[in-house]
Design a protein around this motif. Structure first.
Motif, PDB file in Angstrom:
ATOM      1  N   UNK A 111      58.754 -56.190 -76.547  1.00 21.96           N
ATOM      2  CA  UNK A 111      57.580 -55.559 -77.145  1.00 21.96           C
ATOM      3  C   UNK A 111      57.613 -54.079 -76.837  1.00 21.96           C
ATOM      4  N   UNK A 112      57.301 -53.272 -77.852  1.00 24.77           N
ATOM      5  CA  UNK A 112      57.322 -51.821 -77.682  1.00 24.77           C
ATOM      6  C   UNK A 112      55.895 -51.287 -77.635  1.00 24.77           C
ATOM      7  N   UNK A 113      55.632 -50.382 -76.684  1.00 21.18           N
ATOM      8  CA  UNK A 113      54.298 -49.786 -76.546  1.00 21.18           C
ATOM      9  C   UNK A 113      54.453 -48.277 -76.410  1.00 21.18           C
ATOM     10  N   UNK A 114      53.342 -47.554 -76.507  1.00 18.98           N
ATOM     11  CA  UNK A 114      53.487 -46.095 -76.504  1.00 18.98           C
ATOM     12  C   UNK A 114      53.512 -45.439 -75.117  1.00 18.98           C
ATOM     13  N   UNK A 117      54.148 -61.123 -67.412  1.00 19.47           N
ATOM     14  CA  UNK A 117      54.052 -60.015 -68.369  1.00 19.47           C
ATOM     15  C   UNK A 117      52.603 -59.563 -68.488  1.00 19.47           C
ATOM     16  N   UNK A 126      50.942 -56.027 -67.207  1.00 18.27           N
ATOM     17  CA  UNK A 126      50.214 -55.159 -68.150  1.00 18.27           C
ATOM     18  C   UNK A 126      48.780 -54.948 -67.675  1.00 18.27           C
ATOM     19  N   UNK A 127      48.129 -56.038 -67.255  1.00 20.47           N
ATOM     20  CA  UNK A 127      46.757 -55.918 -66.742  1.00 20.47           C
ATOM     21  C   UNK A 127      46.686 -54.881 -65.628  1.00 20.47           C
ATOM     22  N   UNK A 170      47.122 -51.374 -66.954  1.00 13.83           N
ATOM     23  CA  UNK A 170      45.939 -50.917 -67.679  1.00 13.83           C
ATOM     24  C   UNK A 170      44.810 -50.588 -66.707  1.00 13.83           C
ATOM     25  N   UNK A 199      49.889 -47.253 -69.889  1.00 12.80           N
ATOM     26  CA  UNK A 199      50.466 -48.221 -70.817  1.00 12.80           C
ATOM     27  C   UNK A 199      51.963 -48.350 -70.544  1.00 12.80           C
ATOM     28  N   UNK A 200      52.529 -49.529 -70.801  1.00 13.98           N
ATOM     29  CA  UNK A 200      53.983 -49.629 -70.702  1.00 13.98           C
ATOM     30  C   UNK A 200      54.658 -48.958 -71.899  1.00 13.98           C
ATOM     31  N   UNK A 212      41.027 -67.523 -63.031  1.00 12.97           N
ATOM     32  CA  UNK A 212      41.522 -66.185 -63.337  1.00 12.97           C
ATOM     33  C   UNK A 212      42.210 -66.265 -64.677  1.00 12.97           C
ATOM     34  N   UNK A 269      45.514 -61.193 -68.765  1.00 11.88           N
ATOM     35  CA  UNK A 269      45.622 -60.601 -70.101  1.00 11.88           C
ATOM     36  C   UNK A 269      44.304 -60.472 -70.826  1.00 11.88           C
ATOM     37  N   UNK A 299      41.794 -58.367 -69.686  1.00 12.73           N
ATOM     38  CA  UNK A 299      41.070 -57.223 -69.140  1.00 12.73           C
ATOM     39  C   UNK A 299      40.541 -56.374 -70.291  1.00 12.73           C
ATOM     40  N   UNK A 359      40.732 -53.455 -71.345  1.00 19.24           N
ATOM     41  CA  UNK A 359      41.539 -52.524 -72.130  1.00 19.24           C
ATOM     42  C   UNK A 359      42.652 -53.192 -72.927  1.00 19.24           C
ATOM     43  N   UNK A 360      42.783 -54.511 -72.819  1.00 20.71           N
ATOM     44  CA  UNK A 360      43.870 -55.175 -73.531  1.00 20.71           C
ATOM     45  C   UNK A 360      43.837 -54.869 -75.014  1.00 20.71           C
ATOM     46  N   UNK A 402      46.167 -52.626 -76.791  1.00 22.99           N
ATOM     47  CA  UNK A 402      47.548 -53.000 -77.072  1.00 22.99           C
ATOM     48  C   UNK A 402      47.741 -53.658 -78.426  1.00 22.99           C
ATOM     49  N   UNK A 429      50.342 -52.812 -81.105  1.00 26.00           N
ATOM     50  CA  UNK A 429      51.748 -52.675 -80.739  1.00 26.00           C
ATOM     51  C   UNK A 429      52.484 -53.989 -80.602  1.00 26.00           C
ATOM     52  N   UNK A 468      54.583 -57.152 -81.095  1.00 25.84           N
ATOM     53  CA  UNK A 468      55.765 -57.280 -81.948  1.00 25.84           C
ATOM     54  C   UNK A 468      55.684 -58.519 -82.832  1.00 25.84           C
ATOM     55  N   UNK A 494      53.867 -62.650 -77.224  1.00 29.94           N
ATOM     56  CA  UNK A 494      52.604 -62.228 -76.611  1.00 29.94           C
ATOM     57  C   UNK A 494      51.484 -62.487 -77.614  1.00 29.94           C
TER      58      UNK A 494
END
Lengths: 381, 288, 381, 288
Positions: free
Chosen positions: C245-248, C261, C265-266, C269, C274-275, D235, D238, D240, D242-243, D246, D249, D251, D256
């Protein structure tokens, strides 16, 4: 419905099962030409539904061209159970090291397909005795799940088949299961499945039977139903969807339902009498099929008297009467008809028939059969 | 008082506008059965039988509207498996297929689906289930029997009529008559019927009618030996001594079959079943 | 994997589903020639995986030849989400009286296929909102029994569809179910299914998605996997069976397992970072796929630092270390690597890596991510 | 003391001679699990692991010889459904598929077959079932946990390790850890695991780890509200705030997925579940 060997092979070939090269021939010249194309040695196989083909000399291995025409002509002269041999399958002869039996058949009591693998190469499911003294492994298949790889593994490991053959065997098993499902078969048999010197599996002989009740949706097979093989009565029976059986007696019988057929035969036999024919019109027959069934009995020169034994549930007695009158009005030979008509709408059915002079009426199967046999005895004296 | 259906049963007919379905729904109404409606896809919303029976497009609609719990099937053979599966899916308790000659592999699919359901299938090729005075869920001729304490189970439909008619002539009433059907693959079998009759307080004796082909009578004999305390009288048609004479003449295309001589009667006798030599002997055995 | 519209249509056409005539074109001259063959009016449809084709002007109805070249060129100039339009499907335009939606899709929560019929012609399962205000009927299918006629009857009667259309609809439903099963689809959609003035059903538009996990046995589709559509990283990922996966952002991440993963990411963030990329090597990855994954991150110019977060169960830490060293030894650009390596064989894995100067080691995800982000912040200042 | 497996469980390995199957069978042996044998078609009769484990051609042979009642599957994805069906057919009670990425329609076939069986499937794509000190039926790193009274259930395998490792560092022991697997279609789900933990006398608290995609956490929340009396700590990774950044983006080819913000944590909080904002917060909540 059994398929002829050449028909079965053409289906299996289309499904991708490895088979020896073979072509159908209708005369000795063709046989010779085909053998030359395929290359000697070849096997000539009489195409017939009758048992005992091998013993009668209908399967011959030919090593050289010199003998082929004579032997072909011998085979074409064979008559098996009154049926002359019309076709010979010319097939590449094979040498092999080991042979197996592989089949999918319908287990009607359990209501499932069964996968069978055995060391009895050349055996057939239709003759249980042919598996005597050979190891046999069966696996019932859940038809809604389909044949699974692990079931095939179970068979090959139980029989201790060499792992180098598993993949081929697995592929062939799946393919014959697909054929079984696709063609509504009751039996798809490879007998035998041989191992060549190159460690390749080949299907040397095959047998396929199709469920008669599914023929309506097996359009590709309807041509295979070799009607020329049947007599007039059998073709009529197929046409009108009734069951027809021929016996060596003098009384023609028409009944509705297998149970009444057996009951009527049992009663005849208890009086030391055989039927000439037994027609089962099934439940809910139409007047047309009833009329045609009576016609078959009236036209059969062997039939001296007729028993009609109807206990109507779905078969309506008024409709039955209507069908009978249609045939009786056609001016066929007159024969004494002993009839028992009971059940759904019997009053109106009997009303329709009562004036007909050829008919005598009875209330039970026993009285009916006794009267018919009594009449026959008197005639004979 | 009865098995499989009762006075509370709410009976529907699949294929109620077809020639046979319509006729036999009328017959059932005449016999006083509690028919609540039927299906005929495309005719949902109409009424049949002089407005007495509502027609629905689907079994789901019919069950939702009428609470039907018994379905009698008259649709053609090529769509019978679909009709049975539809009733299973809608939770119909007793499904009776009058239609026979169903493709064998269709029936295998149905059998497998039945295993994972609470439905019971009677048939295919069944004459139905008859509880005299209560319901004729099938195609039994009306007035063929009266209420009593003999349970009857038979593969053959016409022999069902024969025996019940014979019993009536001899003044013997029946609790329930079940035609389990004479197709090669059927739903409910002898053992399950015997279990139900054994548990039914209004059944005192059981008549079992068998025939050639398959091994269902052998299974019945085993079941009786181990589980049935009520007296069982059996008659196996087509197993008379001389039947073997006929073997060479049996046709390729027909459906008559032959058993080894006395195989089935032998097994039944071993299970202490009284076996009648002739169908007409049965009343005397019941009375004895 | 989604199929392009023209690929989906070719599959459905082969399955016998009635579709308007259509042909694929790669330039305006071809478009014009095809349109002349098919006959006006035609619809030109840009072939793309990107959403919003219609709004961007990628679907146009053409009434006469005069305008076709200009409009074709307009469409070929479109760039949707960075992907230029390369193909136009030229299709016969249709007039119709009514439209429906018909599909088989996979209900993953229930674990069954579902048959859906709706009055929302043109909707798609992928956008649940598109069914708003339309009647929708779903039927779950027992995959071991297959789709049954009565289920289709249930749909058509609930929606009150005219009985004259039932047979056609039944046939089409069975055929799309067969396509769904045969091609391991997750979605086979006809949107919309239209009723012509001759009361014939036609599939006007279609959408097919294939289960990625089944591609290995869908050889006929492997060409459809339009790799030119993917960038270098995505193609590498497909080749080595990892998720890319590509992010900015600026931090490249490699983890084993979807859970790690998300966790990584959590944590990023939570630090407002960002990754740049997230590679999931899955459980039990080989050293080759690990080495290739690190290579992708080292070669990505946007990646300034690398996070490697491995908690090995099936993934063996010694094998991971081996794969990492393979990539590090290749002389790619050096980047700081923040690594957490724990689980199966972690001792020997850490032993292998400890001497490498680019690596710094951490014990938890939190510490790992914090350190990488801290380094990046310092760099930026 | 545990759920799904116990000290009496007799564990077999399907695919015991494969690279992964062989390695993890060794690991399981090291952890003291009661491994009784394994399958590798064509190698039946051989022994593996220095002669400690007998190899069989089929599950039937293995079950007959060893009375195995738990099977851990390591065969490749294309033959995993077949391996699961084989174990179902042989009556194996707990089937654990470590292999993931199984074709979706294969899993549909398996799910339908499971319904009509007494077997429980854990996975596919599961790390296994871990009962510290008793058995590691899967691929859990050894010594990752010690015995205690917290039950753990998680979709993600690696998060399973994370949480159990975290608990160990904080001195908290676990009763059973179940990785239900992160494939789109799985066997045992949260509610069934919760039911088992609720009934297990050695489990006092339950930790539930969720993630994005599907609605299984919502179903878990509903089940907890109606049936679970023991304290549950959850818990959801993924999810949160701000997710949502994403979303654009993600793919085409990857796996994901994203949920609506707070959908799952919201449902769990409504069910009185204590939701941890970070994984590392869980030990403190357990101790509170």
């Amino acid at each position: 419905m059994k398929l002829q060997e050449y028909q079965a092979k053409s289906i299996l070939k289309k499904a991708g099962i490895p088979l020896p090269a073979s072509t159908l021939a209708t005369n000795a010249v063709q046989v010779k030409r085909i053998a030359a194309e395929i290359g000697y040695p070849v096997v000539l196989k009489a195409q017939t539904f009758e048992p005992g083909r091998g013993k009668a000399g209908g399967v011959r291995i030919i090593q050289t061209e010199s003998e082929i025409e004579n032997i072909s002509n011998e085979i074409f002269k064979l008559v098996l159970n009154q049926h002359p041999v019309q076709f010979i399958l010319v097939e590449k002869a094979f040498t092999f090291s080991k042979e197996y039996y592989l089949a999918i058949f319908s287990d009607l009591d359990a209501g499932t397909p069964v996968l069978r693998l055995s060391e009895a190469g050349g055996a057939t499911y239709l003759e249980p005795d042919s598996f005597k003294n050979a190891r046999v492994v069966d696996r019932p298949i859940n038809i809604n799940l389909g044949l699974q790889d692990y079931q095939i593994r179970g068979l090959v490991t139980t029989l201790g088949i060499d792992p180098s053959l598993w993949k081929q065997l697995q592929l062939i098993a799946h393919k014959i299961y697909d054929v079984y499902r696709h063609y509504d078969a009751t039996l798809v048999e490879i007998n035998s499945l041989v191992v060549t010197q190159q460690n390749q599996l080949f299907a040397l002989d095959t047998r396929i039977s199709i469920d008669n009740q599914s023929l309506f949706r097996q359009e590709s097979l309807s041509d295979s139903l070799d009607q020329s093989y049947f007599g007039w009565e059998e073709r009529q029976a197929l046409k009108y969807d009734v069951d027809y059986h021929s016996f060596p007696g003098e009384i023609g019988c028409m009944v509705n339902g297998l149970g009444l057929a057996y009951l009527t035969i049992d009663q005849l036999i208890s009086l030391n009498t055989l039927p000439a024919a037994m027609i089962d019109i099934h439940g809910g027959a139409t007047s047309t099929s009833i009329s045609s069934s009576l016609e078959m009995l009236l036209l059969n020169p062997r039939v001296k008297a007729i028993i009609i034994n109807i206990f109507g549930g779905m078969t309506r007695c008024d409709e039955t009467a209507d069908g009978l009158l249609q045939a009786l009005d056609k001016g066929f030979p007159k024969k004494p008809i002993f009839i028992r008509l009971e059940g759904t709408n019997d009053d109106s059915g009997l009303d329709l028939l009562h004036k007909n002079e050829n008919l005598s009426f009875f209330g039970t199967t026993e009285a009916l059969v006794n009267a018919a046999v009594g009449w026959l005895r008197e005639e004979e004296e | 008082m009865s098995i499989l259906i009762s006075a509370e049963s709410r009976i529907m007919v699949q294929g109620i506008t077809g020639r046979r379905g319509h006729f036999h729904a009328s017959q059932m109404l005449k016999s006083g059965s509690q028919i609540v409606g039927g299906t005929s896809p495309g005719k949902g919303g109409d009424w049949s039988h002089e407005g007495r029976l509502p027609i629905f497009d689907t079994v789901r609609d019919c069950v939702d509207a009428t609470s039907a719990d018994v379905s009698v099937i008259f649709v053609p053979p090529h769509s019978t498996a679909d009709a049975i599966l539809e009733s299973i899916d809608c939770g119909v308790k007793t499904i009776i297929s009058i239609t026979g000659s169903i493709p064998l592999q269709d029936m295998m699919v149905v059998k497998s689906a039945l295993k994972n359901s609470d439905s019971i299938l009677v048939g295919p090729n069944s004459p139905g289930v008859l509880v005299p005075g209560i319901a004729n869920a099938g195609i039994f001729p009306n007035d063929i029997a009266f209420q009593g304490n003999v349970g009857v189970v038979s593969r053959s439909g016409t022999l069902c009529y024969e025996i019940v008619d014979t019993l009536k002539r001899e003044g013997i009433g029946v609790s329930t008559v079940v035609g389990i059907g004479d197709d090669p693959i059927i739903g409910i079998d002898y053992p399950t019927c015997l279990e139900l009759f054994e548990a039914d307080p209004h059944t005192d004796q059981i008549v079992l009618i068998g025939g050639p082909g398959g091994d269902s009578e052998i299974k019945a004999a085993t079941y009786i030996m181990e589980n049935v305390t009520k007296p069982v009288i059996a008659y196996v048609v087509g197993e008379s001594l001389a039947t073997s004479i006929l073997r060479p003449f049996f046709s390729r295309s027909g459906s008559l079959s032959l058993d080894s001589l006395g195989k089935k009667t032998g097994a039944l006798i071993d299970a202490s079943v009284r076996v009648a030599g002739k169908l007409s002997d049965i009343p005397a055995i019941i009375k004895s």
